[in-house]
Design a protein around this motif. Structure first.
Motif, PDB file in Angstrom:
ATOM      1  N   LYS A  45       0.826  -1.207   0.000  1.00 39.22           N
ATOM      2  CA  LYS A  45       0.000   0.000   0.000  1.00 39.22           C
ATOM      3  C   LYS A  45       0.865   1.263   0.000  1.00 39.22           C
ATOM      4  N   ILE A  46       2.000   1.210   0.665  1.00 46.55           N
ATOM      5  CA  ILE A  46       2.914   2.356   0.618  1.00 46.55           C
ATOM      6  C   ILE A  46       3.463   2.519  -0.791  1.00 46.55           C
ATOM      7  N   LEU A  47       3.840   1.425  -1.440  1.00 45.78           N
ATOM      8  CA  LEU A  47       4.364   1.507  -2.796  1.00 45.78           C
ATOM      9  C   LEU A  47       3.343   2.084  -3.765  1.00 45.78           C
ATOM     10  N   MET A  48       2.070   1.778  -3.554  1.00 41.58           N
ATOM     11  CA  MET A  48       1.007   2.258  -4.448  1.00 41.58           C
ATOM     12  C   MET A  48       0.430   3.599  -4.010  1.00 41.58           C
ATOM     13  N   ASN A  49       1.042   4.228  -2.972  1.00 42.63           N
ATOM     14  CA  ASN A  49       0.593   5.515  -2.457  1.00 42.63           C
ATOM     15  C   ASN A  49      -0.839   5.454  -1.918  1.00 42.63           C
ATOM     16  N   ILE A  50      -1.218   4.291  -1.409  1.00 42.77           N
ATOM     17  CA  ILE A  50      -2.506   4.161  -0.721  1.00 42.77           C
ATOM     18  C   ILE A  50      -2.347   4.643   0.715  1.00 42.77           C
ATOM     19  N   MET A  51      -1.140   4.505   1.253  1.00 43.60           N
ATOM     20  CA  MET A  51      -0.815   5.091   2.555  1.00 43.60           C
ATOM     21  C   MET A  51       0.621   5.604   2.517  1.00 43.60           C
ATOM     22  N   GLU A  52       0.952   6.506   3.433  1.00 42.01           N
ATOM     23  CA  GLU A  52       2.291   7.093   3.479  1.00 42.01           C
ATOM     24  C   GLU A  52       3.134   6.421   4.557  1.00 42.01           C
ATOM     25  N   SER A  69       2.148   9.681 -10.024  1.00 43.82           N
ATOM     26  CA  SER A  69       1.163  10.407 -10.829  1.00 43.82           C
ATOM     27  C   SER A  69       0.480   9.438 -11.794  1.00 43.82           C
ATOM     28  N   PRO A  70      -0.549   9.908 -12.511  1.00 50.90           N
ATOM     29  CA  PRO A  70      -1.174   9.050 -13.526  1.00 50.90           C
ATOM     30  C   PRO A  70      -0.179   8.505 -14.546  1.00 50.90           C
ATOM     31  N   ARG A  71       0.904   9.243 -14.809  1.00 46.75           N
ATOM     32  CA  ARG A  71       1.919   8.757 -15.752  1.00 46.75           C
ATOM     33  C   ARG A  71       2.513   7.440 -15.279  1.00 46.75           C
ATOM     34  N   GLU A  72       2.853   7.354 -13.984  1.00 50.51           N
ATOM     35  CA  GLU A  72       3.403   6.108 -13.447  1.00 50.51           C
ATOM     36  C   GLU A  72       2.321   5.039 -13.309  1.00 50.51           C
ATOM     37  N   LEU A  73       1.142   5.446 -12.867  1.00 51.20           N
ATOM     38  CA  LEU A  73       0.074   4.469 -12.673  1.00 51.20           C
ATOM     39  C   LEU A  73      -0.325   3.792 -13.975  1.00 51.20           C
ATOM     40  N   SER A  74      -0.159   4.496 -15.096  1.00 50.64           N
ATOM     41  CA  SER A  74      -0.493   3.897 -16.391  1.00 50.64           C
ATOM     42  C   SER A  74       0.499   2.814 -16.792  1.00 50.64           C
ATOM     43  N   GLN A  75       1.589   2.667 -16.027  1.00 47.80           N
ATOM     44  CA  GLN A  75       2.602   1.649 -16.305  1.00 47.80           C
ATOM     45  C   GLN A  75       2.640   0.561 -15.233  1.00 47.80           C
ATOM     46  N   ILE A  76       1.667   0.613 -14.303  1.00 54.13           N
ATOM     47  CA  ILE A  76       1.639  -0.334 -13.186  1.00 54.13           C
ATOM     48  C   ILE A  76       0.322  -1.094 -13.186  1.00 54.13           C
ATOM     49  N   GLY A  77       0.395  -2.407 -13.173  1.00 51.04           N
ATOM     50  CA  GLY A  77      -0.782  -3.246 -12.954  1.00 51.04           C
ATOM     51  C   GLY A  77      -0.837  -3.635 -11.495  1.00 51.04           C
TER      52      GLY A  77
END
Length: 297
Positions: A45-52, A69-77
């Motif tokens: 969850k920390i890696l996915m920025n769900i928590m700090e 940002s959305p730029r990185e999230l578009s490259q992560i499943g």
């Protein structure tokens, strides 16, 4: 792909993570193993920025996890056992909703995955079984060909057949994707993971290539001429030590071909025979977990 340095996460007085550090290299299949509650999901969850994090840092695709940002999230499943899905949509409607968000969405790969996993397009997501939902999250995470695939406890509650189908989908379609998988279901990742790390009570106990881990753990069975006696001081690298008659058995966590057997011959007298066998990853995990808990007791 992922770099974690001295990562801590506290919830009140409880430290869920205690200074873990690990690096996931591009192209690897990295397994983070540990019992439920060890800190695996908190790390994800920390890696996915769900928590700090409370302190320390984590970077994903070269970016601080707190600034993804959305730029990185578009490259992560991302696939999680507790992932929320819109229950009123059908499977077809949800895939249609996702496609515009990803410029690299591959409709042919989507169709292949949906066929392999036998997803019913007209059924509402709320009517799907837990196993079917998990397969659907996988089918949604691969068609845009992510650079990084993060799987958080993907096998929880799945029957063996669904697990096999799940892993076949990953292995068959992940390609050059880097995989980070957290699990306590060890059998399914033994033939997949290139690297493995073991987390217990928020601490990372080891982090190494799977081949190195397999090489250094061995089940040792020593048969003596007379009834076996335990050494006065047991070596720290002996796990699950037991005796039965003239037989001494243990897991050697620092085994080296040739050297270990010669060392045993010099340390113990009256040895008739030494038998050494490789051990399964599950045995490695349970042996380490038991040793940690025995030391804490």
């Amino acid at each position: 792909m992922i770099r974690i340095e001295d990562l801590w996460k506290s919830f009140g007085r409880h430290d869920a993570l205690r200074g873990i550090s690990m690096h996931v290299t591009e192209g690897s299949a990295y397994a983070l193993i540990g019992a439920n509650g060890a800190g695996k999901t908190t790390t994800m969850k920390i890696l996915m920025n769900i928590m700090e994090p409370t302190r320390g840092c984590a970077t994903v695709l070269g970016v601080d996890s707190r600034r993804i940002s959305p730029r990185e999230l578009s490259q992560i499943g991302y696939v999680s056992e507790n992932q929320e899905l819109p229950e009123r949509l059908t499977v077809d409607e949800y895939f249609a909703y996702l496609r515009p968000f990803y410029a690299r969405w591959d409709r042919d790969l989507e169709a292949l995955l949906r066929g392999q996993l036998r997803l019913p397009g007209g059924r509402k997501i709320g009517a799907l079984s837990h196993g079917m939902r998990t397969k659907m999250t996988l089918a949604c995470a691969l068609p845009f060909r992510p650079r990084l695939l993060v799987l958080d406890e993907p096998f929880s509650g799945l029957d063996p057949l669904v697990r096999d189908e799940f892993m076949d989908g990953i292995l068959g379609q992940a390609g050059e994707t880097t995989i980070l998988i957290s699990t306590h279901e060890l059998g399914e990742i033994e033939g997949v993971a290139t690297h493995v790390a073991f987390i217990e009570e928020g601490r990372l106990l080891f982090d190494e290539p799977m081949d190195d881990l397999r090489a250094r753990f061995r089940a040792v069975r020593i048969t003596f001429e007379k009834p076996a006696r335990l050494p006065a001081m047991l070596p720290d690298d002996w796990l699950r030590v037991s005796t039965d008659g003239n037989v001494l058995e243990f897991i050697d966590s620092r085994f080296k071909d040739g050297d270990s057997q010669e060392r045993l011959q010099s340390q113990l007298s009256g040895i008739r025979r030494i038998d050494v066998e490789p051990v399964a990853l599950r045995t490695v995990f349970t042996s380490l977990a038991r040793a940690v808990r025995d030391r804490a007791a």
